[in-house]
Each structure stands twice: as C-alpha cells, then as structure tokens.
Design a protein around this motif. Sequence first.
Motif: not given
Length: 122
Positions: A98-106, A110-122
């Motif tokens: 909802p805040w305008g990014t595209r995200e992929m969380s993996i 070991f329970g650590n979360r990596l969130v790959f964040v791409e800024e929106g194109k707008g």
Amino acid sequence: MHLGSITPILRIFDETKALEFYVGFLGFKVDWQHRFEENFPLYLQVSSGACVVHLSEHHGDASPGAAVRIQAEGIDAYQQQLLARDYRYAKPEVEETPWGTREMSIKDPFGNRLVFVEEGKG
C-alpha cells in the motif's frame, strides 16, 4: 558527521544450510570466512552487488529472527531466477504494498527475514 553504509550481522546455526541458502539459492558469493581455530564457530561475509551481509555462528553476535530490508532493482527477474532454482524451503512471491513498493520477503533457515524492496514506478 557523515554516516556510511551498514552491514547487518545475521545469526546462523549450520554452515551447510547457510551456504545452501545464501550462495546456492540467493546467488550471493562468499567474500571471506574466519574461525579463531579449527572446530570454532564460523563468521563470514557474503555479498551480491553492493549488498553485504555478515553471517555468524557466534552466540553473542546476533539474535535469530532479525529482519533486513535490501534495496533492489529487477525484483521480478530475480524472483523468476529464485523459483527456477527450485529451493525446497522457499517459493518467494512479489507483493505490491500500500505504500508504493514491490517487496519479496524470504526467510533463511534460521528465521532471519530478508525483504528485497523495489521502489514504485510512479
């Protein structure tokens, strides 16, 4: 004052699983590894492009379950690469936020979360 980049330290418990995930699945490379002596905990650096992460088996270095946000470009192509590797423990999806990014969380093994964040194109 000028602040530089940060390097997160993520806790790991198994060298083989860590390398399978970070190198084999995510495609990072091992820059260096360190042990104080043979049969001591491992501390290593992995990287992909400008993204640098330290992984540690040392008890006091970090707590499992951390979250790290990583700025990314080309998230859809990266997701397709990851899916093609057919890693049994993760089938990541890209989410429009909802805040305008595209995200992929993996989550790593070991329970650590990596969130790959791409800024929106707008």
